[in-house]
Design a protein around this motif. Structure first.
Motif, short mmCIF file in Angstrom:
data_model
loop_
_atom_site.label_atom_id
_atom_site.label_comp_id
_atom_site.label_asym_id
_atom_site.label_seq_id
_atom_site.Cartn_x
_atom_site.Cartn_y
_atom_site.Cartn_z
N ALA A 1 0.84 -1.20 0.00
CA ALA A 1 0.00 0.00 0.00
C ALA A 1 0.87 1.25 0.00
N GLY A 2 2.04 1.15 0.63
CA GLY A 2 2.98 2.27 0.61
C GLY A 2 3.47 2.58 -0.80
N TRP A 3 3.75 1.54 -1.58
CA TRP A 3 4.18 1.78 -2.96
C TRP A 3 3.03 2.34 -3.79
N LEU A 4 1.80 1.85 -3.53
CA LEU A 4 0.65 2.34 -4.29
C LEU A 4 0.33 3.80 -3.96
N GLN A 5 0.39 4.16 -2.67
CA GLN A 5 0.13 5.56 -2.33
C GLN A 5 1.21 6.46 -2.94
N VAL B 1 -8.05 9.15 -4.31
CA VAL B 1 -7.69 7.76 -4.00
C VAL B 1 -6.43 7.72 -3.14
N HIS B 2 -5.56 8.72 -3.28
CA HIS B 2 -4.38 8.80 -2.42
C HIS B 2 -4.80 8.87 -0.95
N HIS B 3 -5.81 9.69 -0.65
CA HIS B 3 -6.31 9.79 0.72
C HIS B 3 -6.80 8.43 1.22
N PHE B 4 -7.49 7.70 0.37
CA PHE B 4 -8.00 6.39 0.77
C PHE B 4 -6.86 5.42 1.07
N VAL B 5 -5.88 5.36 0.17
CA VAL B 5 -4.81 4.35 0.33
C VAL B 5 -3.88 4.71 1.49
N ILE B 6 -3.38 5.93 1.53
CA ILE B 6 -2.44 6.27 2.60
C ILE B 6 -3.17 6.50 3.92
N GLY B 7 -4.39 7.01 3.87
CA GLY B 7 -5.13 7.29 5.09
C GLY B 7 -5.85 6.09 5.65
N HIS B 8 -6.72 5.47 4.85
CA HIS B 8 -7.54 4.36 5.35
C HIS B 8 -6.79 3.04 5.38
N LEU B 9 -5.94 2.78 4.39
CA LEU B 9 -5.23 1.50 4.36
C LEU B 9 -3.95 1.53 5.18
N LYS B 10 -3.36 2.72 5.39
CA LYS B 10 -2.08 2.79 6.09
C LYS B 10 -2.11 3.62 7.38
N GLY B 11 -3.08 4.50 7.53
CA GLY B 11 -3.15 5.30 8.75
C GLY B 11 -2.17 6.44 8.78
N ALA B 12 -1.85 7.02 7.62
CA ALA B 12 -0.91 8.14 7.55
C ALA B 12 -1.55 9.29 6.76
N PRO B 13 -1.06 10.51 6.92
CA PRO B 13 -1.66 11.67 6.24
C PRO B 13 -1.05 11.94 4.86
N TRP C 1 2.98 13.33 3.55
CA TRP C 1 3.79 12.71 2.49
C TRP C 1 4.12 13.73 1.41
N ASN C 2 3.12 14.48 0.96
CA ASN C 2 3.36 15.48 -0.08
C ASN C 2 4.36 16.54 0.37
N HIS C 3 4.23 16.97 1.62
CA HIS C 3 5.10 18.01 2.16
C HIS C 3 6.57 17.60 2.10
N LEU C 4 6.85 16.35 2.44
CA LEU C 4 8.23 15.89 2.50
C LEU C 4 8.74 15.37 1.16
N HIS C 5 7.91 14.61 0.47
CA HIS C 5 8.43 13.84 -0.66
C HIS C 5 8.77 14.71 -1.86
N VAL D 1 -9.02 16.66 7.62
CA VAL D 1 -9.43 15.62 6.66
C VAL D 1 -8.47 14.44 6.75
N ASP D 2 -7.19 14.74 6.80
CA ASP D 2 -6.20 13.68 6.94
C ASP D 2 -6.40 12.92 8.26
N LEU D 3 -6.68 13.65 9.32
CA LEU D 3 -6.88 13.02 10.62
C LEU D 3 -8.09 12.08 10.58
N ALA D 4 -9.14 12.47 9.87
CA ALA D 4 -10.32 11.62 9.76
C ALA D 4 -9.99 10.32 9.02
N TRP D 5 -9.26 10.42 7.92
CA TRP D 5 -8.86 9.22 7.19
C TRP D 5 -7.98 8.33 8.06
N MET D 6 -7.03 8.91 8.78
CA MET D 6 -6.15 8.13 9.66
C MET D 6 -6.96 7.43 10.75
N THR D 7 -7.93 8.15 11.32
CA THR D 7 -8.76 7.57 12.37
C THR D 7 -9.54 6.38 11.85
#
Length: 386
Positions: free
Chosen positions: A116-120, A138-150, A154-158, A236-242
């Motif tokens: 899921a990390g590679w897909l996000q 879909v990025h929000h779904f994969v990194i947020g719901h499948l991985k629990g990260a914002p 990721w965008n800020h750093l990567h 929004v990110d926090l909601a997906w992570m939750t």
């Protein structure tokens, strides 16, 4: 200044944006003037001939259709992630929570998290769909719901990493220099000459195994991502992570209890962290690390990255980041096309005398340790004798 297509900044501009016309519309308010005709429009630190030929390569890539995603490829990748996720739970439900099913479940969930990390990563680079909107959603779904990260974290750093890979103070991926590691030949010697010693760097190739692969995700990322979203009010990110943690505890607490579920989650993060660190660092840590020398896009990306040989396993295991050179040159390119553009990149490197490195997977892992040992020794020599 002139618009990006008229300046050397064109290359990162093109690399990062799908809808360049829309971005230019927002950038028009930043236009402060035009260069007069007699003013040089190309910086002397950059190779103009190489830059022009790379832009021809970009045009060739577009004509070949290599920037167009294969939606079936990414759909199958998502389905295999979801299948592994369900299988992990079914193992505990069918076979109980004894040691073997527990460990097998953790291994499968770690695989889910890594893949899921590679897909996000694909979605964050806008390479799965033809529009930014769908990629971001879909990025929000994969990194947020499948991985629990914002996604915002990721965008800020990567994108900072991609803009200036292995450039000290500009690439956040090498921020562990100098507080934890002495990285690169130039920076390590510089650190030694300044008589700075935050860690026993001459032993960093040993303590890397303690504070690198096993610790990055469970000991740092796991808490920092919550600090990031709360501080920046990314609700929004926090909601997906939750939603990720709600799903995990609703499915596993009835089988394992609260302590068992927390233990499973920690073990998954531990295994995922080892996978993530070895794969992401094998392409960069052994390469050229320095201050920003303001070289052209092509030269900067190739000297900061290396490849790992293509194979079905290597492609899957690394999320095609074994083609790190091609990924850095064309970050929006769908990963299933990297191998198609690789011969063209190799040809351009050969023409201009730029080393194009590709190595076996285990050699790439070993080179991380070898490079840390070398830079640690360079630091020690400079610290003691210069």
């Amino acid at each position: 200044m002139r618009h990006p297509e008229e300046r050397p900044t064109q290359d990162p501009f093109v690399a990062f944006h799908i809808n360049q016309g829309l971005v230019r519309k927002y950038m028009s308010s930043l236009l402060i003037g035009e260069l007069s005709p007699e003013q040089p429009s190309f910086e002397p630190t950059k190779n103009k001939e190489l830059t022009d030929e790379f832009r021809e390569l970009q045009a060739t890539v577009e004509r070949m259709g290599l920037m167009k995603p294969n939606h079936v490829f990414f759909l199958m990748h998502l389905l295999h992630i979801l299948l592994l996720d369900v299988t992990a739970w079914l193992i505990l439900w069918l076979f109980g929570t004894s040691f073997v099913p527990f460990v097998l479940c953790a291994v499968l969930l770690s695989t889910v998290q890594a893949q899921a990390g590679w897909l996000q990563h694909d979605l964050g680079h806008l390479s799965v769909f033809s529009t930014s909107t769908w990629n971001h959603l879909v990025h929000h779904f994969v990194i947020g719901h499948l991985k629990g990260a914002p996604a915002s974290w990721w965008n800020h750093l990567h994108f900072q990493h991609h803009a200036k890979p292995n450039c000290f103070c500009k690439d956040p991926d090498i921020n562990m220099h100098p507080f934890f590691f002495a990285l690169g030949k130039i920076l390590s010697v510089e650190l030694g000459k300044q008589k700075k010693k935050y860690m026993p760097y001459n032993h960093q190739h040993k303590y890397f195994f303690l504070i690198g692969p096993p610790a990055l995700l469970p000991a740092y990322f796991q808490w920092y991502i919550f600090y990031f979203v709360i501080k920046r009010k990314k609700w929004v990110d926090l909601a997906w992570m939750t939603s990720f943690y709600v799903r995990i505890f609703l499915t596993y607490v009835p089988l394992l209890g609260l302590k068992g579920s927390l233990g499973l989650l920690f073990l998954v993060r531990f295994l995922e962290s080892n996978w993530f660190v070895w794969v992401t660092q094998m392409n960069h840590i052994p390469m050229h690390i320095d201050h920003d020398r303001n070289v052209d896009w092509f030269s900067m990306q190739v000297r900061a990255t290396c490849n790992v040989h293509k194979s079905a396993f290597n492609d899957w295991f690394s999320g095609h980041l074994n083609f790190q050179i091609e990924h850095h040159l064309f970050p929006r390119m769908p990963r299933h096309n990297y191998h198609k553009v690789a011969p063209l990149v190799q040809s351009l490197c050969a023409k201009h005398g730029i080393e194009y490195q590709s190595k076996p997977l285990l050699s790439a892992f070993a080179d991380i340790v070898h490079s840390l040992k070398e830079s640690g020794q360079l630091w020690l020599d400079a610290y003691l004798h210069q």
